[in-house]
Design an enzyme around this catalytic site. Structure first.
Site, PDB file in Angstrom:
ATOM      1  N   ASP A 210       0.838  -1.194   0.000  1.00  0.00           N
ATOM      2  CA  ASP A 210       0.000   0.000   0.000  1.00  0.00           C
ATOM      3  C   ASP A 210       0.875   1.248   0.000  1.00  0.00           C
ATOM      4  O   ASP A 210       0.564   2.248  -0.652  1.00  0.00           O
ATOM      5  CB  ASP A 210      -0.898   0.029   1.248  1.00  0.00           C
ATOM      6  CG  ASP A 210      -1.960  -1.055   1.179  1.00  0.00           C
ATOM      7  OD1 ASP A 210      -1.942  -1.826   0.192  1.00  0.00           O
ATOM      8  OD2 ASP A 210      -2.781  -1.142   2.109  1.00  0.00           O
TER       9      ASP A 210
ATOM     10  N   GLU B 145       3.887   1.653  -1.204  1.00  0.00           N
ATOM     11  CA  GLU B 145       4.473   1.900  -2.527  1.00  0.00           C
ATOM     12  C   GLU B 145       3.431   2.497  -3.471  1.00  0.00           C
ATOM     13  O   GLU B 145       3.712   3.382  -4.264  1.00  0.00           O
ATOM     14  CB  GLU B 145       5.006   0.592  -3.120  1.00  0.00           C
ATOM     15  CG  GLU B 145       6.350   0.186  -2.558  1.00  0.00           C
ATOM     16  CD  GLU B 145       6.724  -1.224  -3.001  1.00  0.00           C
ATOM     17  OE1 GLU B 145       7.649  -1.366  -3.807  1.00  0.00           O
ATOM     18  OE2 GLU B 145       6.045  -2.171  -2.541  1.00  0.00           O
TER      19      GLU B 145
ATOM     20  N   ASP C 250       0.789   4.263  -2.568  1.00  0.00           N
ATOM     21  CA  ASP C 250       0.530   5.651  -2.164  1.00  0.00           C
ATOM     22  C   ASP C 250       1.610   6.578  -2.700  1.00  0.00           C
ATOM     23  O   ASP C 250       1.350   7.731  -3.043  1.00  0.00           O
ATOM     24  CB  ASP C 250       0.468   5.766  -0.636  1.00  0.00           C
ATOM     25  CG  ASP C 250      -0.777   5.087  -0.096  1.00  0.00           C
ATOM     26  OD1 ASP C 250      -1.680   4.797  -0.907  1.00  0.00           O
ATOM     27  OD2 ASP C 250      -0.837   4.832   1.116  1.00  0.00           O
TER      28      ASP C 250
ATOM     29  N   LEU D  68     -35.972  -9.580 -15.241  1.00  0.00           N
ATOM     30  CA  LEU D  68     -35.880 -11.021 -15.482  1.00  0.00           C
ATOM     31  C   LEU D  68     -37.131 -11.752 -15.004  1.00  0.00           C
ATOM     32  O   LEU D  68     -37.704 -11.400 -13.974  1.00  0.00           O
ATOM     33  CB  LEU D  68     -34.679 -11.586 -14.723  1.00  0.00           C
ATOM     34  CG  LEU D  68     -33.290 -11.197 -15.234  1.00  0.00           C
ATOM     35  CD1 LEU D  68     -32.226 -11.517 -14.194  1.00  0.00           C
ATOM     36  CD2 LEU D  68     -32.973 -11.949 -16.526  1.00  0.00           C
TER      37      LEU D  68
ATOM     38  N   GLU E 174     -24.639 -17.082 -14.020  1.00  0.00           N
ATOM     39  CA  GLU E 174     -23.936 -16.139 -13.144  1.00  0.00           C
ATOM     40  C   GLU E 174     -24.731 -16.000 -11.853  1.00  0.00           C
ATOM     41  O   GLU E 174     -25.949 -16.124 -11.872  1.00  0.00           O
ATOM     42  CB  GLU E 174     -23.894 -14.746 -13.805  1.00  0.00           C
ATOM     43  CG  GLU E 174     -23.191 -14.704 -15.125  1.00  0.00           C
ATOM     44  CD  GLU E 174     -23.713 -13.582 -16.037  1.00  0.00           C
ATOM     45  OE1 GLU E 174     -24.507 -12.748 -15.569  1.00  0.00           O
ATOM     46  OE2 GLU E 174     -23.326 -13.572 -17.206  1.00  0.00           O
TER      47      GLU E 174
ATOM     48  N   LYS F  83     -26.852 -14.139  -9.130  1.00  0.00           N
ATOM     49  CA  LYS F  83     -27.652 -12.922  -9.182  1.00  0.00           C
ATOM     50  C   LYS F  83     -27.208 -12.064  -8.003  1.00  0.00           C
ATOM     51  O   LYS F  83     -27.524 -12.344  -6.847  1.00  0.00           O
ATOM     52  CB  LYS F  83     -29.134 -13.254  -9.101  1.00  0.00           C
ATOM     53  CG  LYS F  83     -30.010 -12.031  -9.327  1.00  0.00           C
ATOM     54  CD  LYS F  83     -31.443 -12.454  -9.626  1.00  0.00           C
ATOM     55  CE  LYS F  83     -32.311 -11.284 -10.028  1.00  0.00           C
ATOM     56  NZ  LYS F  83     -32.375 -10.202  -9.064  1.00  0.00           N
TER      57      LYS F  83
ATOM     58  N   ASP G 127     -26.864  -9.074  -5.415  1.00  0.00           N
ATOM     59  CA  ASP G 127     -27.887  -8.238  -4.810  1.00  0.00           C
ATOM     60  C   ASP G 127     -27.305  -6.866  -4.490  1.00  0.00           C
ATOM     61  O   ASP G 127     -26.843  -6.599  -3.399  1.00  0.00           O
ATOM     62  CB  ASP G 127     -28.410  -8.917  -3.542  1.00  0.00           C
ATOM     63  CG  ASP G 127     -29.772  -8.403  -3.162  1.00  0.00           C
ATOM     64  OD1 ASP G 127     -30.351  -7.629  -3.949  1.00  0.00           O
ATOM     65  OD2 ASP G 127     -30.258  -8.764  -2.079  1.00  0.00           O
TER      66      ASP G 127
ATOM     67  N   ARG H 202     -30.136   1.846 -13.228  1.00  0.00           N
ATOM     68  CA  ARG H 202     -31.108   1.174 -14.089  1.00  0.00           C
ATOM     69  C   ARG H 202     -32.407   1.970 -14.142  1.00  0.00           C
ATOM     70  O   ARG H 202     -33.066   2.034 -15.169  1.00  0.00           O
ATOM     71  CB  ARG H 202     -31.361  -0.238 -13.552  1.00  0.00           C
ATOM     72  CG  ARG H 202     -32.432  -0.980 -14.278  1.00  0.00           C
ATOM     73  CD  ARG H 202     -32.437  -2.444 -13.875  1.00  0.00           C
ATOM     74  NE  ARG H 202     -33.483  -3.156 -14.570  1.00  0.00           N
ATOM     75  CZ  ARG H 202     -34.713  -3.311 -14.092  1.00  0.00           C
ATOM     76  NH1 ARG H 202     -35.032  -2.816 -12.924  1.00  0.00           N
ATOM     77  NH2 ARG H 202     -35.618  -3.968 -14.784  1.00  0.00           N
TER      78      ARG H 202
ATOM     79  N   GLU I 132     -23.411  -4.833 -11.801  1.00  0.00           N
ATOM     80  CA  GLU I 132     -24.002  -4.565 -10.497  1.00  0.00           C
ATOM     81  C   GLU I 132     -22.958  -3.948  -9.570  1.00  0.00           C
ATOM     82  O   GLU I 132     -21.823  -4.415  -9.513  1.00  0.00           O
ATOM     83  CB  GLU I 132     -24.479  -5.915  -9.934  1.00  0.00           C
ATOM     84  CG  GLU I 132     -25.452  -5.822  -8.825  1.00  0.00           C
ATOM     85  CD  GLU I 132     -26.914  -5.815  -9.290  1.00  0.00           C
ATOM     86  OE1 GLU I 132     -27.180  -5.742 -10.510  1.00  0.00           O
ATOM     87  OE2 GLU I 132     -27.781  -5.858  -8.409  1.00  0.00           O
TER      88      GLU I 132
ATOM     89  N   LYS J 231     -28.554 -17.418 -18.724  1.00  0.00           N
ATOM     90  CA  LYS J 231     -28.762 -16.740 -20.008  1.00  0.00           C
ATOM     91  C   LYS J 231     -28.429 -17.701 -21.148  1.00  0.00           C
ATOM     92  O   LYS J 231     -27.427 -18.417 -21.059  1.00  0.00           O
ATOM     93  CB  LYS J 231     -27.818 -15.526 -20.122  1.00  0.00           C
ATOM     94  CG  LYS J 231     -27.989 -14.541 -18.984  1.00  0.00           C
ATOM     95  CD  LYS J 231     -26.950 -13.414 -19.016  1.00  0.00           C
ATOM     96  CE  LYS J 231     -27.153 -12.522 -17.794  1.00  0.00           C
ATOM     97  NZ  LYS J 231     -26.084 -11.544 -17.594  1.00  0.00           N
TER      98      LYS J 231
ATOM     99  N   LYS K  38     -34.351 -18.031  -8.312  1.00  0.00           N
ATOM    100  CA  LYS K  38     -34.143 -17.408  -7.004  1.00  0.00           C
ATOM    101  C   LYS K  38     -34.037 -18.444  -5.896  1.00  0.00           C
ATOM    102  O   LYS K  38     -34.680 -19.494  -5.950  1.00  0.00           O
ATOM    103  CB  LYS K  38     -35.331 -16.478  -6.683  1.00  0.00           C
ATOM    104  CG  LYS K  38     -35.545 -15.399  -7.719  1.00  0.00           C
ATOM    105  CD  LYS K  38     -34.913 -14.105  -7.337  1.00  0.00           C
ATOM    106  CE  LYS K  38     -35.786 -13.376  -6.342  1.00  0.00           C
ATOM    107  NZ  LYS K  38     -35.322 -12.014  -6.099  1.00  0.00           N
TER     108      LYS K  38
END
Ligand code: IVH
Length: 670
Positions: free
Chosen positions: A36, A38, A40, A86, A117, A119, A121, A140, A179, A295, A319
């Site tokens: 970190d 280096e 910075d 969907l 994939e 879903k 949230d 969206r 997302e 899909k 779901k």
């Protein structure tokens, strides 16, 4: 103001490239190459240059991710191509019906190739890249029109500000969809900070992501740990991108973060298996998912299938079962943990939540009870997140009975009867009595747990008995137990006593990080314990370390440093450590093991289309000790090559680098 010369211009450009590269390593690949500090330093150099030569500041400079106040509200902007929603299924039968409809729609009698994939949230957004530059980012919204939240999206490190030149010239307009989420652990930390600053906390990580993105001051967004996972592109007519898989591969090569669970699945059965796998994996993931999106992979097939109303016929969300349920709060009990914290536990009318019967839930602390405005007799909504004990997330005030009773917080410890206090600035009441039986048992359970020295067979019940019978007053006492002490205990036969003693004996040689974690220093869990063991190697050095030294260790920080010092300067803790030593605990010096594996020291480059997304192979290589780099050179050992490999294959062959397919790759691992 001096004018930047070509050399300075070049210098700034190189710095940006290096910063972008390391940003990607850190945030997208989760495998940083530099510290970190280096990083910075590089960032500081760029800021200095840009301050000196303001004309150098370009919209795609990483310095422009820091954020600023927006003068007005977000503006609405239509999506060029609508963002659809969907259709949903919840059972294998319903999914089979979807699969059948797809087959019929395509007049296909062979298995359909899907891309699946998780879903995620969070909040769906669209990123518009014009000539390779990130130009606009929209929510969206209602699917046709979203809100322009570009300055806020700019602060998210997993969103590339610029795409490669090749991509820019091939696709002058590229709309990427995905997302924005907040990891579960980051969400918990954020709520802790909000609580500490007396600000309103957020209900869940989805609200964490949405709330952070809708800030009018993008500096606030910049301070929030958000991630963007890309899951597609809007256009099905881009040259050379004829499937979801091809779109994902393009996004990977342009530096977007793609979910590591995304993969192809051919046929209904494969999809079902993947759904089962994902259901099992869900509790272990550090982000919320509420199902799996399936899909049809091929874009031409997607076009043939078309859409009904606002949802495509070529995709579906499978779901998970609901994880919330309504029930009644019957009573509240107060339990005391190893640090003396008194936790209110809701006793509920038993109810089924995702196939598990739940009868208690956590209420966290007094403030939480006040915030929920909860009373005994209330109807409440509870939510399970994976395996952990459920939370009460809402009270349905409209169902409150007339005889509901307020919850009265005790003034005395429910275990030992001594006074409890709420220290200033803390949310919790604590029992102040170090010898309180509940605390002693809690410390023993923690000491023996998997996070501690991992003593098989020493769980909650046994620990309770050992403390009740006064056989154990602190964790070190277990190293002095004899078989005759154990035999009178409930359910303790000869064999079980012997096994337990053997497990206790084994723990005498536990690795140093395990022992450090087992001590139960506040803030020192498995990760911090590993850092400390690696830093000091010798326990006595840690025991006698100073605050200043501790604070400088990356990953420790001033608060934990203070806890460590306070712990080791406490006389009872010193006595505990002496007693552990007398009891035969070895405190073995810690040696960092180098990562072993079949691919140790081997460098790979991955190219072409493989059966699974590249991060899958990358992880496999790294888990086996190998390294993955982006370009082929003479120090590359293998080029893992899928179909349509492009120029890397030719380069590898020219340099004499071995080119292997997936079969040969699998053979290397066995
Ligand atoms: S694809 C037609 N993929 O689910 C394609 N959506 O109902 C529609 N979501 O709010 C989107 N993870 O934000 C797609 N891997 C994923 C997703 C995903 C989460 C959300 C999306 C939208 C909703 C669609």
């Amino acid at each position: 103001m001096p004018k930047a010369s070509d050399i300075i211009l070049k210098q700034a450009e190189q710095l940006r490239e290096r910063i972008n590269f390391h940003n990607r390593k850190y945030y997208v690949d989760d495998s940083p190459e530099i510290s970190d500090a280096e990083f910075d330093k590089l960032f500081g150099q760029l800021l200095d240059l840009e301050e000196q030569y303001p004309e150098l500041v370009s919209a795609d400079s990483p310095s422009q991710r820091v954020g600023s106040k927006l003068s007005k509200k977000f503006e609405n902007q239509p999506h060029r191509i609508p963002m659809l929603s969907l259709q949903k299924v919840t059972t294998a039968e319903e999914f089979a019906a979807f699969d059948k409809r797809v087959s019929e729609g395509l007049e296909s009698d062979t298995a359909i190739e899907y891309f699946v994939e998780p879903k995620l949230d969070g909040l769906a957004v669209e990123l518009i890249y014009r000539n390779g530059l990130f130009e606009t980012g929209l929510t969206r919204g209602d699917g046709s029109t979203g809100e322009n939240i570009t300055p806020n999206l700019r602060t998210i490190k997993t969103i590339p500000l610029r795409l490669s030149d090749v991509c820019a010239s091939k696709y002058p307009l590229l709309e990427v969809r995905g997302e924005v989420i907040m990891r579960k652990s980051d969400f918990l930390k954020l709520n802790e900070t909000l609580r500490a600053n007396n600000q309103t906390t957020l209900a869940n990580s989805r609200n964490g992501a949405a709330g952070s993105l809708r800030q009018l001051d993008s500096k606030i967004t910049a301070s929030r740990p958000l991630l963007f996972y890309a899951y597609g592109i809007s256009d099905k007519e881009l040259k050379g991108i004829d499937s979801q898989r091809a779109a994902i591969d393009l996004l990977i090569s342009e530096g977007f973060k793609i979910n590591e669970q995304a993969r192809s699945a051919v046929g209904k059965n494969k999809v079902e298996k993947t759904f089962e796998m994902l259901t099992k994996k869900r509790p272990t993931l550090n982000y919320e998912i509420d199902g799996m999106v399936i899909k049809v992979n091929n874009f031409e097939q997607q076009t043939i299938l078309g859409q009904i109303a606002r949802a495509p016929r070529w995709a579906v969300a499978w779901k998970f079962e609901a994880e919330q349920a309504e029930t009644i709060l019957m009573d509240v009990e107060f339990s005391v943990g190893r640090t003396g914290v008194v936790t209110p536990v809701a006793k509920l009318k038993p109810v089924q939540v995702s196939r598990v019967t739940v009868s208690s839930a956590s209420l966290h602390n007094e403030d939480e009870i006040r915030a929920l405005d909860i009373r005994i007799g209330d109807t409440v909504v509870i939510q399970r997140a994976g395996e952990v004990i459920p939370d009460v997330i809402e009270v349905l005030l409209e169902h409150r009975p007339k005889n509901s009773k307020p919850i009265i917080f005790p003034t005395k410890c429910p275990s030992c009867g001594k006074a409890i206090k709420r220290p200033k600035g803390e949310a919790a009441y604590r029992c102040q009595n170090f010898s309180c039986p509940a605390q002693v048992a809690g410390r023993l359970i923690y000491f023996a747990s998997k996070a501690g020295v991992d003593i098989d067979g020493l769980g909650e019940k046994l620990a309770g008995q050992l403390c009740q019978k006064n056989l154990v007053n602190d964790p070190a006492d277990i190293y002095f137990l004899k078989k005759d002490d154990l035999l009178p205990l409930d359910l303790m036969a000869d064999k079980r006593a012997e096994n337990l003693l053997a497990a206790i004996d084994k723990s005498r040689r536990a690795e140093l990080p395990k022992i450090i974690a087992a001590l139960g220093i506040i803030g020192v869990g498995e990760t911090a314990a590993k850092i400390l063991a690696a830093e000091f190697t010798d326990f006595d050095k840690l025991l006698n370390s100073k605050q200043a030294r501790l604070e400088t260790i990356a990953g420790i920080g001033p608060v934990i440093a203070e806890n460590i010092l306070a712990f080791f300067s406490n006389k009872s803790h010193r006595r505990l450590i002496d007693k552990l030593k007398k009891g035969g605990v070895k405190f073995l010096p810690y040696k960092l093991k180098s990562k072993a594996g079949k691919l140790l020291g081997k460098t790979f480059v991955i190219t072409g289309t493989l059966s699974k997304p590249r991060p899958y192979f990358k992880k496999l290589i790294e888990d086996n000790g190998g390294k993955v780099t982006g370009s082929v050179s003479s120090s590359t050992n293998y080029l893992l090559c899928g179909s349509e490999p492009g120029s890397k294959e030719a380069k590898a062959r020219k340099l004499g680098v071995e080119v292997i397919g997936e079969d040969r790759f699998k053979a290397l691992l066995t």
